[in-house]
Design an enzyme around this catalytic site. Structure first.
Site, short mmCIF file in Angstrom:
data_model
loop_
_atom_site.label_atom_id
_atom_site.label_comp_id
_atom_site.label_asym_id
_atom_site.label_seq_id
_atom_site.Cartn_x
_atom_site.Cartn_y
_atom_site.Cartn_z
N SER A 142 1.02 -1.16 0.03
CA SER A 142 -0.05 0.14 0.03
C SER A 142 0.95 1.19 0.11
O SER A 142 2.19 1.22 0.25
CB SER A 142 -1.11 0.10 1.25
N TYR A 155 -1.34 -1.11 10.41
CA TYR A 155 -1.64 -1.41 8.80
C TYR A 155 -0.18 -0.88 8.07
O TYR A 155 0.24 -1.38 7.24
CB TYR A 155 -2.88 -0.80 8.29
#
Length: 276
Positions: A142, A155
């Protein structure tokens, strides 16, 4: 469509929905046979039923080593090999205003799915590929793993780990003819963003506002899509990228390059809302 993946066999984890589902469609259109791996058996079976016998489904928790091993064996048994492993399955956790408010309750599961799952998928696929002429492994990270920022600290840390792991293992596996690359999506409208705001009183409104902020800081004016990520996956899966390994490709409309100037007005407005 160029039949770029003709004759190749692929696994797509998290392939029952979102980016994974779109990539399954794209791989199939380019001539590959595909195994969908997902914990959502009902949806996975439904997608596979549309395309059988070229697409099969195998219920898989990517954080369970025995299930990942079974996935590879299932793929080889049914399709005769494995050329492409797309470790795409991922989850997120709630976003907090401050790390001091985060109880880290989701830490273990996020690490298990988003990092351990990628490591297991890479290892088990590579064990087959190393003995059978090589292949391509694609890992979803990401832009949160590329850029520091507040919110979703676990995350972000885990996705950064995916990047470093992928670069390390790309070096380790290169001698076997196995390429390992990462795709870093950014501001793609999938269901995962809803999990970030699910704990808030008005989660739908919070999700909408987050999307608006991302839009305001994105240099390219158009919104990204799962198709954009799937196209990147096709590139890494096929022979065009035969000399490419250990890389990270942001597919984010330019967000990782820097915030668009028009974003400052939106951020200032959001700050005003908070302090009003």
């Amino acid at each position: 469509m160029t039949n770029e993946l003709s004759g190749k066999v692929a696994i797509v984890t998290g392939g029952a929905a979102g980016i994974g589902r779109t990539t399954v469609d794209k791989f199939l259109a380019e001539g590959a046979r595909v195994v969908i791996a997902d914990i959502d058996a009902a949806r996975g079976d439904s997608v596979a039923a549309e395309y059988r016998p070229e697409v099969l489904f195998k219920a898989t928790d990517v954080a369970a080593a025995d299930q990942v091993a079974d996935l590879i064996a299932f793929t080889v048994s049914n399709f005769g090999g494995l050329d492409i492993m797309f470790n795409n399955a991922g989850i997120s956790g709630p976003m907090y205003a401050s790390f001091l408010d985060d109880d880290l309750a989701e830490f273990d599961r996020i690490v298990a799915v988003d990092l351990l799952g990628v490591m297991l998928g890479t290892q088990h696929a590579a064990r087959y590929m190393a003995a059978n002429g090589g292949g391509s492994i694609i890992n979803t990270t990401s832009i949160g793993g590329l850029q520091a920022g507040g919110g979703e600290i676990t995350y972000r840390a885990v996705k950064a780990g995916v990047i470093h792991f992928s670069k390390c293992v790309a070096i380790d596996l290169a001698t076997h003819g196995i390429r390992v690359n990462c795709i870093a999506p950014g501001a793609i409208p999938t269901q995962i963003l809803s999990t970030v705001t699910a704990h808030l009183a008005d989660s739908d409104e919070a999700t909408r506002r987050l999307r608006e902020i991302m839009k305001s800081i994105r240099p390219l004016p158009r919104e990204g899509s799962a198709d954009d990520i799937a196209e990147a996956a096709v590139f890494f899966a096929g022979d065009r990228s035969a000399y490419v390994t250990g890389t990270v490709l942001p597919v984010d409309g330019g967000i990782s390059a820097g915030n668009a100037m028009r974003g400052f007005a939106a951020i200032e407005e959001e700050c005003d809302k908070v302090t009003a």
